[in-house]
Motif scaffolding. Structure first.
Motif, PDB file in Angstrom:
ATOM      1  N   ASP A 164      70.506  51.167  52.425  1.00 29.01           N
ATOM      2  CA  ASP A 164      72.430  51.637  52.029  1.00 29.01           C
ATOM      3  C   ASP A 164      72.878  52.969  52.007  1.00 29.01           C
ATOM      4  O   ASP A 164      73.580  52.875  52.968  1.00 29.01           O
ATOM      5  CB  ASP A 164      73.272  50.113  51.919  1.00 29.01           C
ATOM      6  N   MET A 165      72.437  53.565  51.241  1.00 27.83           N
ATOM      7  CA  MET A 165      72.850  54.953  51.074  1.00 27.83           C
ATOM      8  C   MET A 165      72.680  55.423  52.466  1.00 27.83           C
ATOM      9  O   MET A 165      73.468  56.192  52.274  1.00 27.83           O
ATOM     10  CB  MET A 165      72.009  55.175  49.851  1.00 27.83           C
ATOM     11  N   GLN A 166      71.507  55.406  52.411  1.00 30.87           N
ATOM     12  CA  GLN A 166      70.397  56.069  53.609  1.00 30.87           C
ATOM     13  C   GLN A 166      71.547  56.109  54.743  1.00 30.87           C
ATOM     14  O   GLN A 166      72.256  56.906  55.307  1.00 30.87           O
ATOM     15  CB  GLN A 166      69.349  56.161  53.682  1.00 30.87           C
ATOM     16  N   ILE A 167      72.199  55.000  55.535  1.00 27.35           N
ATOM     17  CA  ILE A 167      72.522  54.651  56.546  1.00 27.35           C
ATOM     18  C   ILE A 167      74.164  55.021  55.911  1.00 27.35           C
ATOM     19  O   ILE A 167      74.818  55.855  57.239  1.00 27.35           O
ATOM     20  CB  ILE A 167      72.140  53.405  56.793  1.00 27.35           C
ATOM     21  N   GLN A 168      74.682  55.149  55.515  1.00 25.02           N
ATOM     22  CA  GLN A 168      75.775  55.051  54.476  1.00 25.02           C
ATOM     23  C   GLN A 168      76.344  56.736  54.614  1.00 25.02           C
ATOM     24  O   GLN A 168      76.843  57.308  55.745  1.00 25.02           O
ATOM     25  CB  GLN A 168      76.567  55.115  53.111  1.00 25.02           C
ATOM     26  N   GLU A 169      75.539  57.139  54.734  1.00 25.35           N
ATOM     27  CA  GLU A 169      75.573  58.859  54.380  1.00 25.35           C
ATOM     28  C   GLU A 169      75.246  59.634  55.808  1.00 25.35           C
ATOM     29  O   GLU A 169      75.890  60.650  56.071  1.00 25.35           O
ATOM     30  CB  GLU A 169      73.964  59.521  53.385  1.00 25.35           C
ATOM     31  N   PHE A 170      74.850  58.712  56.585  1.00 22.87           N
ATOM     32  CA  PHE A 170      73.710  59.391  58.124  1.00 22.87           C
ATOM     33  C   PHE A 170      75.608  59.365  58.250  1.00 22.87           C
ATOM     34  O   PHE A 170      75.674  59.568  59.806  1.00 22.87           O
ATOM     35  CB  PHE A 170      73.352  58.190  58.694  1.00 22.87           C
TER      36      PHE A 170
END
Length: 411
Positions: free
Chosen positions: A362-368
């Motif tokens: 979720d952190m990765q997707i949010q940052e993307f």
């Protein structure tokens, strides 16, 4: 002619001639501005300025204009430096059509950054951030925000310091790996051929290049038995007490389920982003393909979140069984190693699937989503529709109409 003063004057004359020829190439047409600040060896702050433009022959060029000394790196000071350069060279801010800076707040700040100060004067000087650099920040954000992932990389750093502290230990890793390969070949477990079974070393990653962390983790998996043997040697035979204690702690950590889980998880994540990173840094990469690669990478992360748990657990269990590492039963209650006596009232499955895998993804997707915003994506997509490659194969009338809304005065 050997006088320092005369030589300096000559260099300045050459510089003026070169810059003047660049300005003539721009020919009072539209161009883009690229700026970065850095301190020199004498700790003086300076700004490097580059122009990006299309010449009269239709060739895209990037030309270094020079270094400007500044008292500080505040956005206001940088804006004054750019204004003075434009005034000196007879350039108009209204001709600016793009800005390219790094992600520092004084450069890309939404309200008071350099890009915002220029946008107030020229609303069509759009700011576009380097895709490859944005990707690095996406990956770094996970390590900084997720405690266990950050702790994992801290332990990898200590491991590199202990194993790679001397040439002798590096040679021990190489020799043991050679022995394992020879045994595997003699037993028919390892294939031979051109380019196979090359000598490996445990590489230290670069702090600013998170693609190199992926290579480090791949090598760690390949050299795991040899690295453990070196740690056991340091623990028992090492002359430095600090290194012996570190080796002892590392041996314990490398045989925990947590280590194996985060190793396999980060191999998955960094493997996905590393493929994108390599593609984005290709010089022949075009805009549309780069954006489609970003989109497909985000889709891969969504797929990993929805369907990747079983395959991840399978890889973790396989690694644990191969190297006699701690295994856990997912249905049992999770025990927090920091507070082993306190009940957590959650299963291992919930902890590793929800609090670890889902949280990191979720952190990765949010940052993307935050880094690769829709405005830049749409702008670049519309611009790419004018690409002359393949007899204007990408031409799209609707995108051209949308592009005219981005640049109303030009159209």
């Amino acid at each position: 002619m050997v006088s320092h003063k005369i030589q300096t004057d000559l260099v300045h004359c050459f510089a003026e001639e070169v810059i003047e020829s660049i300005i003539q190439e721009v020919n009072h047409d539209v161009f883009c501005l690229l700026v970065d600040e850095s301190a020199d060896v004498s700790t003086k702050e300076q700004v490097a300025v580059v122009f990006r433009f299309v010449d009269k022959d239709g060739i895209v060029k990037e030309r270094f204009i020079g270094l400007i000394h500044v008292q500080d790196t505040s956005s206001a000071t940088l804006k004054c430096a750019v204004d003075s350069l434009f005034a000196k060279r007879g350039l108009s801010m209204k001709k600016l059509r793009g800005q390219g800076y790094d992600g520092a707040s004084n450069m890309k700040g939404e309200f008071n950054g350099l890009r915002s100060l220029i946008l107030r004067e020229n609303s069509t000087a759009y700011y576009v951030y380097c895709f490859a650099h944005q990707l690095q920040l996406v990956v770094v954000a996970v390590a900084k925000k997720h405690f266990e992932v950050g702790d994992f990389f801290d332990m990898i750093s200590v491991l590199l310091n202990v194993v790679g502290a001397s040439c002798k230990r590096k040679d021990m890793v190489r020799e043991d790996q050679r022995r394992i390969i020879e045994e595997g070949i003699s037993q028919g477990e390892i294939k031979t051929g051109k380019g196979l079974n090359q000598e490996l070393s445990f590489q230290r990653p670069g702090n600013t290049r998170w693609g190199s962390h992926y290579n480090t983790l791949v090598r760690l998996v390949d050299l795991f038995p040899s690295i453990v043997k070196v740690l056991e040697y340091v623990q028992s035979e090492g002359s430095d007490g600090v290194k012996r204690r570190q080796a002892n702690g590392l041996i314990k950590y490398l045989h925990t389920f947590d280590f194996v889980f985060y190793l396999q998880l980060m191999l998955l994540l960094l493997g996905i982003t590393n493929t994108l990173s390599v593609a984005l840094q290709r010089k022949d990469q075009d805009i549309l393909n780069a954006m489609s690669l970003v989109k497909s990478t985000k889709q891969q992360l969504y797929n990993l979140r929805d369907n990747g748990w079983d395959s991840l657990v399978e890889k973790v269990n396989s690694f644990c069984e191969s190297h006699n590492t701690e295994l856990i039963i997912m249905e049992e209650e999770f025990v927090d190693p920091k507070k082993p006596r306190r009940r957590t009232n959650m299963t291992n499955l919930h902890h590793y699937q929800v609090e670890c895998l889902y949280t990191v993804l979720d952190m990765q997707i949010q940052e993307f989503n935050d880094r690769f915003d829709e405005v830049n994506t749409e702008l670049l997509s519309c611009t790419a529709s004018l690409s002359p490659f393949g007899s204007f194969h990408e031409f799209d009338q609707s995108k051209l109409v949308r592009l005219s809304e981005f640049y109303p005065e030009d159209f």
